[in-house]
Scaffold this motif. Structure first.
Motif, short mmCIF file in Angstrom:
data_model
loop_
_atom_site.label_atom_id
_atom_site.label_comp_id
_atom_site.label_asym_id
_atom_site.label_seq_id
_atom_site.Cartn_x
_atom_site.Cartn_y
_atom_site.Cartn_z
N LEU A 23 10.62 45.35 75.61
CA LEU A 23 10.48 46.61 76.34
C LEU A 23 9.02 47.00 76.43
O LEU A 23 8.17 46.51 75.68
CB LEU A 23 11.25 47.72 75.60
CG LEU A 23 12.74 47.50 75.36
CD1 LEU A 23 13.24 48.44 74.28
CD2 LEU A 23 13.52 47.71 76.65
N ALA A 24 8.74 47.92 77.35
CA ALA A 24 7.41 48.52 77.47
C ALA A 24 6.34 47.44 77.55
O ALA A 24 6.53 46.41 78.21
CB ALA A 24 7.17 49.48 76.30
N ARG A 72 4.20 52.62 75.45
CA ARG A 72 4.38 53.49 74.29
C ARG A 72 3.20 54.44 74.11
O ARG A 72 2.06 54.10 74.42
CB ARG A 72 4.56 52.66 73.02
CG ARG A 72 5.87 51.91 72.97
CD ARG A 72 5.98 51.15 71.64
NE ARG A 72 7.23 50.42 71.53
CZ ARG A 72 7.43 49.19 71.99
NH1 ARG A 72 6.43 48.56 72.60
NH2 ARG A 72 8.59 48.59 71.85
N LEU A 91 12.48 52.06 77.52
CA LEU A 91 12.60 52.55 76.15
C LEU A 91 13.60 53.69 76.03
O LEU A 91 14.42 53.72 75.11
CB LEU A 91 11.23 53.03 75.64
CG LEU A 91 10.26 51.98 75.10
CD1 LEU A 91 8.94 52.64 74.75
CD2 LEU A 91 10.84 51.26 73.89
N TYR A 112 16.89 53.79 73.63
CA TYR A 112 17.01 54.84 72.62
C TYR A 112 18.31 55.61 72.78
O TYR A 112 18.92 56.04 71.80
CB TYR A 112 15.85 55.83 72.72
CG TYR A 112 14.50 55.31 72.24
CD1 TYR A 112 14.35 54.04 71.69
CD2 TYR A 112 13.37 56.11 72.34
CE1 TYR A 112 13.12 53.59 71.26
CE2 TYR A 112 12.13 55.66 71.91
CZ TYR A 112 12.01 54.40 71.37
OH TYR A 112 10.78 53.96 70.94
#
Length: 263
Positions: free
Chosen positions: A98-99, A190, A226, A230
């Motif tokens: 991710l990210a 992030r 993300l 989450y």
């Protein structure tokens, strides 16, 4: 479909077993070419300074001493009896991609090499630990990917996507009955640094470092990869490798162009 499977966790990885189960729901024509050893974090590296060795495990299964990029290139151009695959699946990675991590991911790189060779490609990754504050799911790590993966891959193939795009699919670490949605997301970045180097001492008293990640949550916006993970959703992110920042291109063209500036 003729489907080529690869990964970055290695030919013996549990995630590759799961990926083969996903693929066999969709086709009987499955080929596998994966690294002999783990190549996590290899990104799009290509082996140039040493020869590659290929070990044939059966008619359609190969292990190489190279990276995921090497594996896909060799399979498509040399190992698949002259018949190109219709689809490349890379994964299932143990841990989400991710990210900003996608730029280092060997899993994503395997899919990108498929795309570069003109084959539609999908990277699949499984979050392997719960979101901080949640209890671990009492189930096999790759169960969400195995359960939902075939339907998502089939639907993506039906829909189709541009030839310069790869699909990056991430599954949350949740019980199956808590995973109710798929979200098409955008890649984010992030707001904190989670990579770390852990200093240790070997038996001879020498210092060494082990690279890894801290399990800390950032604060991603809605609609991002993300945020979806989450919140327990399956994230599907279309990615491409044009890293040009268009806004800066347009801004700088007005101030930097023409004859090179003098020192």
């Amino acid at each position: 479909m003729r489907i080529l499977l690869t990964n970055d966790d290695g030919i013996h990885a549990e995630g590759l077993v799961s990926l083969e189960r996903i693929a066999r729901v969709l086709s009987d024509d499955i080929w596998i070419c994966a690294p002999e050893y783990e190549q996590s974090g290899a990104s799009r590296s290509l082996t140039l300074a040493e020869p590659l060795r290929v070990r044939r495990l059966d008619d359609r299964r190969f292990a190489t001493t190279g990276t995921p990029t090497d594996c896909v290139m060799l399979a498509v151009t040399e190992l698949m009896d002259g018949q190109r695959p219709d689809l490349v699946l890379s994964g299932v990675n143990r841990g989400a991609n991710l990210a900003e991590d996608v730029t280092m991911s060997g899993t994503v790189a395997g899919a990108i090499e498929g795309m570069a060779l003109g084959v539609p490609a999908i990277a699949l990754s499984q979050m392997s630990w719960p979101t901080p504050g949640e209890e671990p799911a009492d189930q096999p790590v790759f169960l969400p990917a195995e359960h939902f993966g075939p339907g998502i891959v089939r639907r993506l193939v039906e829909i189709g996507w541009p030839s310069d795009v790869v699909m990056n699919v991430n599954f949350p670490s949740r019980p199956l009955d808590q995973i109710r949605e798929v979200e098409v997301t955008r890649q984010t970045f992030r707001d904190l640094h989670v990579r770390q180097a852990v200093q240790r001492t070997d038996p001879r008293g020498e210092t060494y470092y082990w690279m890894g990640f801290r399990r800390e949550l950032s604060k991603p916006a809605d609609g991002t990869d993300l945020r979806a993970i989450y919140d327990g959703r399956i994230s599907v992110t279309p990615l491409h490798i044009d890293l040009t920042h268009q806004e800066t291109v347009h801004r700088m063209r007005s101030v930097l162009g023409g004859a090179p500036p003098r020192a």
